[in-house]
Write a protein that holds these residues in place. Sequence first.
Motif, mmCIF file in Angstrom:
data_model
loop_
_atom_site.group_PDB
_atom_site.id
_atom_site.type_symbol
_atom_site.label_atom_id
_atom_site.label_comp_id
_atom_site.label_asym_id
_atom_site.label_seq_id
_atom_site.Cartn_x
_atom_site.Cartn_y
_atom_site.Cartn_z
ATOM 1 N N CYS A 51 0.199 -1.085 0.044
ATOM 2 C CA CYS A 51 0.176 -0.050 0.046
ATOM 3 C C CYS A 51 0.796 1.263 -0.288
ATOM 4 O O CYS A 51 2.237 1.209 0.133
ATOM 5 N N GLY A 61 1.436 3.826 2.349
ATOM 6 C CA GLY A 61 2.558 4.114 2.857
ATOM 7 C C GLY A 61 3.170 3.207 4.127
ATOM 8 O O GLY A 61 4.885 2.969 3.835
ATOM 9 N N CYS A 110 2.522 6.175 8.353
ATOM 10 C CA CYS A 110 2.072 6.678 6.984
ATOM 11 C C CYS A 110 0.732 7.473 8.167
ATOM 12 O O CYS A 110 0.089 8.286 8.472
ATOM 13 N N THR A 133 -6.510 1.168 11.945
ATOM 14 C CA THR A 133 -6.550 1.241 10.116
ATOM 15 C C THR A 133 -6.961 -0.585 9.133
ATOM 16 O O THR A 133 -8.059 0.259 8.399
ATOM 17 N N CYS A 160 -8.146 2.265 6.356
ATOM 18 C CA CYS A 160 -7.808 2.947 5.136
ATOM 19 C C CYS A 160 -8.700 2.267 4.609
ATOM 20 O O CYS A 160 -8.968 1.137 4.532
#
Length: 276
Positions: A13, A15, A96, A161, A189
């Motif tokens: 991802c 982050g 992140c 998240t 997230c």
Amino acid sequence: MKEIIKAEPCGFCMGVRRAIDLVEKEIGQGEDLFTLGPIIHNRQVQENLASRGVRLADIPEDVSEGSSLVIRAHGVEPELEERLMSRGVKIIDGTCPKVKSSHRTIEEYSGNGYFVVILGDKNHGEVKGLAGRADRHAVVSTASEAEKLTLPEKTLFICQTTVKDSEFEEVRDILLTKNPHTVIRNMICAATMKRQKAVRELSTRVEAMVIVGGRGSSNTKRLYQTALENDIFACHVETADELPPELHKFSCIGVSAGASTPDDIIDEVMERLRSL
Ligand code: SF4
């Protein structure tokens, strides 16, 4: 010939990619380079970084004075940052931006006297970083734990998240029944939700699902749980070498991977499945 379908999106991802990029940029810059805990929950990435001189510290006191340290995407407790700074460590913040947003929310509400209820795994680094920013808090991981809480008038509900949306909604409803004024902040997230949705959808079209990712990766574990929801064969592997022999019998297999799984490991798993 087996049909192997990759869920989209899957793997790194934003982050995690950002944190890895920060480490890569610092390698070879001169100072000793550390991470506090594994930069991501992936053993293979960790081994690669270690072979290039990146050192792993368990506590701030393991970090040599005057060296550099990249904070991982999960973030850390403020108290750990203070201990690092007191040792003259140069901190490169790989937290992140989405986790940073949770930090700011907690700091703001806690500063205004709110009690903070956090949904997540209390042993996870991200949750420790969230809890460390609240003056008063409770961490719950299940609805039954939420049932036991007594909520003050000023309560904030926030989550790790990577929790599942169904878990968030279940705990949210319990807290709202106890205190209808509870402030709700859903910090799940989108990267996590999109990966879960892709696994949910793909697992209705295949005979088996393979989830690739580190054993310690909570978002990978949740993808595996999501794959099991459709009553098909599913397995969680770190590398192609762990693929179980039962996969021989399936002609259509889906593959997904946690947010800390590099593309080359996913590609190798897919290649190995094709050749079963
Ligand atoms: S899963 Fe989301 S919150 Fe977690 S590191 Fe990746 S982008 Fe950030």
